[in-house]
Design a protein around this motif. Structure first.
Motif, short mmCIF file in Angstrom:
data_model
loop_
_atom_site.label_atom_id
_atom_site.label_comp_id
_atom_site.label_asym_id
_atom_site.label_seq_id
_atom_site.Cartn_x
_atom_site.Cartn_y
_atom_site.Cartn_z
N LYS A 174 76.15 21.07 74.81
CA LYS A 174 76.33 19.69 74.37
C LYS A 174 76.96 19.65 72.97
O LYS A 174 77.80 18.80 72.68
N ASP B 79 80.57 20.49 73.36
CA ASP B 79 81.28 19.36 73.94
C ASP B 79 81.51 18.25 72.92
O ASP B 79 82.58 17.63 72.90
N SER B 80 80.54 18.02 72.04
CA SER B 80 80.68 16.95 71.05
C SER B 80 81.67 17.32 69.94
O SER B 80 82.14 16.46 69.22
N HIS B 81 82.00 18.61 69.82
CA HIS B 81 82.94 19.06 68.79
C HIS B 81 84.26 19.55 69.36
O HIS B 81 85.07 20.15 68.66
#
Length: 191
Positions: free
Chosen positions: A167, A170-172
């Motif tokens: 996660k 994915d957020s970066h």
């Protein structure tokens, strides 16, 4: 200590005057000297006093300006040389970083030895005293890591830990210098 500072020992209310700031600077300087000695002699006591000082707030208002100025003048350099890390060490400001994420990635396991994470308990108190550490973004963390150790650490993650790490990745994924690779887990739990 009335004998050390040549002041009366009666129990009158302490008044802020132009003489107060130098007196407080002297007192705080002696306290810092004692703390530096205590750091090696009694780490538990040092830790307790350190956290108390970081949490201390000098009240707002003109009446307390002398105390605020004296406190910051003496303790800001002390705090900059003694920042509590996540693993309980006290290091200089340039060796301590803050991660811009919700997870603490173990630096030693990914091959980063040039800095440590700041302890979350002291961030606000240090900021209030004018001490902020550099924030490390995800792409910098990945580039600072040893690629072999990073890969080993990722492979060692449990399914839940890997899900959290995924996660974060994915957020970066839109950051410059972050590469995104799809990794699949086998039915035996291997990545």
């Amino acid at each position: 200590d009335t004998q050390k500072f040549d002041v009366t020992d009666d129990r009158q209310r302490f008044k802020m005057t132009h003489d107060t700031k130098p007196l407080l600077i002297r007192a705080f300087t002696l306290l810092v000297e004692e703390l530096n000695r205590l750091r090696d002699l009694n780490s538990e006591k040092f830790n307790y006093i350190y956290k108390s000082l970081v949490a201390s707030r000098v009240p707002d208002g003109e009446e307390y300006a002398y105390a605020r100025t004296a406190f910051r003048e003496v303790f800001k350099p002390f705090f900059e040389q003694n920042i509590l890390t996540y693993d309980g060490q006290y290091l200089p400001k340039n060796q301590v970083k803050l991660f811009a994420g919700d997870i603490i990635i173990p630096l030693d396991k990914i091959g980063i030895i040039k800095y440590k994470w700041i302890n979350d308990e002291v961030i606000k108190g240090l900021h209030r005293n004018g001490v902020d550490v550099e924030t490390v973004d995800f792409s910098t963390l990945l580039s600072d890591a040893d690629s072999t150790k990073l890969e080993e650490w990722i492979k060692s993650l449990s399914e839940k830990e890997y899900s959290v790490f995924n996660k974060i990745c994915d957020s970066h994924k839109n950051e410059i210098n972050v590469q995104n690779h799809k990794i699949f887990r086998s039915n035996k739990g291997n990545l």
